[in-house]
Design a protein around this motif. Structure first.
Motif, PDB file in Angstrom:
ATOM      1  N   ILE A   1       7.941   8.894  -9.854  1.00 22.49           N
ATOM      2  CA  ILE A   1       8.866   8.055 -10.619  1.00 22.49           C
ATOM      3  C   ILE A   1      10.179   7.875  -9.882  1.00 22.49           C
ATOM      4  CG2 ILE A   1      10.236   7.949 -12.742  1.00 22.49           C
ATOM      5  CD1 ILE A   1       7.900   9.425 -14.134  1.00 22.49           C
ATOM      6  N   GLU A   2      10.716   8.973  -9.352  1.00 25.88           N
ATOM      7  CA  GLU A   2      11.979   8.886  -8.616  1.00 25.88           C
ATOM      8  C   GLU A   2      11.846   8.011  -7.376  1.00 25.88           C
ATOM      9  OE1 GLU A   2      12.881  12.941  -7.819  1.00 25.88           O
ATOM     10  OE2 GLU A   2      13.811  13.293  -9.805  1.00 25.88           O
ATOM     11  N   GLN A   3      10.745   8.194  -6.654  1.00 23.55           N
ATOM     12  CA  GLN A   3      10.524   7.413  -5.437  1.00 23.55           C
ATOM     13  C   GLN A   3      10.386   5.932  -5.744  1.00 23.55           C
ATOM     14  OE1 GLN A   3       7.561   8.881  -2.522  1.00 23.55           O
ATOM     15  NE2 GLN A   3       6.606   6.871  -2.667  1.00 23.55           N
ATOM     16  N   THR A   4       9.588   5.614  -6.766  1.00 22.78           N
ATOM     17  CA  THR A   4       9.378   4.214  -7.135  1.00 22.78           C
ATOM     18  C   THR A   4      10.668   3.584  -7.625  1.00 22.78           C
ATOM     19  OG1 THR A   4       7.103   4.730  -7.777  1.00 22.78           O
ATOM     20  CG2 THR A   4       8.005   2.653  -8.555  1.00 22.78           C
ATOM     21  N   THR A   5      11.446   4.330  -8.407  1.00 25.74           N
ATOM     22  CA  THR A   5      12.714   3.808  -8.920  1.00 25.74           C
ATOM     23  C   THR A   5      13.680   3.524  -7.787  1.00 25.74           C
ATOM     24  OG1 THR A   5      12.430   5.060 -10.969  1.00 25.74           O
ATOM     25  CG2 THR A   5      14.645   4.264 -10.460  1.00 25.74           C
ATOM     26  N   GLN A   6      13.758   4.439  -6.814  1.00 31.78           N
ATOM     27  CA  GLN A   6      14.646   4.243  -5.677  1.00 31.78           C
ATOM     28  C   GLN A   6      14.247   3.021  -4.854  1.00 31.78           C
ATOM     29  OE1 GLN A   6      14.473   7.980  -3.592  1.00 31.78           O
ATOM     30  NE2 GLN A   6      15.719   9.066  -5.114  1.00 31.78           N
ATOM     31  N   GLU A   7      12.934   2.868  -4.623  1.00 35.82           N
ATOM     32  CA  GLU A   7      12.462   1.726  -3.850  1.00 35.82           C
ATOM     33  C   GLU A   7      12.744   0.416  -4.574  1.00 35.82           C
ATOM     34  OE1 GLU A   7       8.356   2.542  -3.256  1.00 35.82           O
ATOM     35  OE2 GLU A   7       8.695   3.949  -1.591  1.00 35.82           O
ATOM     36  N   ARG A   8      12.539   0.410  -5.885  1.00 36.11           N
ATOM     37  CA  ARG A   8      12.781  -0.811  -6.667  1.00 36.11           C
ATOM     38  C   ARG A   8      14.261  -1.162  -6.679  1.00 36.11           C
ATOM     39  NH1 ARG A   8      10.758  -1.865 -12.897  1.00 36.11           N
ATOM     40  NH2 ARG A   8      11.633  -3.960 -13.105  1.00 36.11           N
ATOM     41  N   THR A   9      15.115  -0.126  -6.826  1.00 40.49           N
ATOM     42  CA  THR A   9      16.561  -0.369  -6.827  1.00 40.49           C
ATOM     43  C   THR A   9      17.010  -0.932  -5.490  1.00 40.49           C
ATOM     44  OG1 THR A   9      16.887   1.455  -8.381  1.00 40.49           O
ATOM     45  CG2 THR A   9      18.823   0.688  -7.139  1.00 40.49           C
TER      46      THR A   9
END
Length: 338
Positions: free
Chosen positions: A322-330
């Motif tokens: 979740i953290e990785q995906t959120t960072q990439e999306r941001t």
């Protein structure tokens, strides 16, 4: 011929709701949503102007000649363009294109500004990442009540590897092999490397859908559908959220999200603030708490036989994802916004 045992099951089954669809359009939609469909984005162009609509009304019609059909709401902002176009393209979305479906369902003025596309043989935009694309000439148009039915003659097509995006019962989903389907047993397929069943992310999706389906009896006991429960949880967690943002937070289609909001408002479980934001009433908050308690008990029962150490590893893994995906999306949104 129907067997007597089948007749007994049919007689004993109690419908969740029933009635004349002319008296309740939302009930009609909910019943129609029991039939799962794919998701497509239909595009066309008129000079420098481009138009698109997200639909699940797409269907094959004839092999000889090669015809397909779909329908467009007469209230759609793109209705005039499609009611007079000579060509259009049907882009069938893959399971990885939920965001694209939501994007083209939104009220964004220029929906093609930040999307990867290219003009097709007849000028209609072809979207990247789709699993199939059909370029059509407009063969015929027919009245369909509050919709217009468009029939297209396929002039050019493309097919790509991938899994289709499915829309059913008011939510996005993915197709999975039925355990009773003929062919290779699921247990054997799961042991083979690089198969769908052995894909970690796919297994997360599978677990989510299986648990959601198993919890459905608890939602029904509270008198809510999956869509209504999701909107209830979203408004509870984001008080003041606007209707247009609810669909994105809940991964529901815009229309299903609006229907769920309307149902909650009708039952006095939700109110619209002066600024257009949504907030739960005390009754709505109490219902959300009751569903939450049911979910906690359901979760504990499901995890009872799993060792705490395994649960801990799973939680850490999911948190990192979740953290990785959120960072990439941001990061992606930041670049596109420059």
């Amino acid at each position: 011929m129907m067997r007597s045992s089948d007749q007994q099951v049919l007689r004993k089954a109690t419908p969740v709701e029933q009635g004349n669809p002319a008296d309740d359009q939302r009930m009609f939609r909910r019943c129609l949503s029991q039939y799962g469909t794919g998701v497509a984005i239909v595009t066309t162009a008129d000079g420098a102007s481009r138009f698109a609509v997200t639909v699940n009304s797409f269907s094959s019609l004839s092999l000889d000649p090669p015809l397909l059909l779909w329908s467009i709401d007469r209230k759609s902002r793109s209705f005039d363009a499609f009611s007079s176009c000579e060509h259009f393209a049907v882009n069938i979305l893959s399971s990885e294109q939920i965001e694209l479906s939501r994007h083209f369902s939104s009220k964004i003025t220029d929906k093609f500004a930040d999307v990867d596309w290219a003009p097709g043989r007849f000028g209609s935009p072809l979207l990247s990442g789709c699993i199939a694309r059909f370029e059509c000439s407009a063969e015929a148009r027919h009245d369909g009540g509050d919709h217009m039915i468009l029939i297209g003659r396929v002039q050019q097509l493309e097919r790509f590897e991938g899994m289709p995006l499915i829309f059913s019962q008011g939510q996005y989903s993915i197709p999975l092999e039925h355990p009773d389907a003929p062919g290779e047993p699921a247990a054997i397929a799961a042991e083979q490397p690089n198969t769908l069943a052995n894909n970690v992310l796919q297994m997360i999706f599978n677990a989510h859908h299986a648990l959601s389906e198993a919890f459905d009896e608890h939602r029904r006991a509270e008198g809510v559908s999956i869509a209504v429960a999701r909107v209830l949880a979203t408004v509870h967690g984001h008080p003041g959220i606007k209707v247009d943002a609810v669909a994105g937070q809940t991964y529901l289609g815009q229309r299903d999200a609006e229907d769920a909001v309307a149902e909650l408002a009708q039952k006095s479980l939700l109110v619209h603030s002066v600024d257009g934001g949504l907030r739960l009433t005390p009754s709505g908050a109490a219902l959300r708490e009751s569903i939450g308690e049911r979910w906690l008990a359901f979760q504990n029962a499901q995890l009872e036989s799993i060792p705490p150490a395994d649960i801990s590893v799973l939680m850490r893994t999911l948190k990192r994802l979740i953290e990785q995906t959120t960072q990439e999306r941001t990061a992606t949104e930041a670049v596109s916004g420059e």
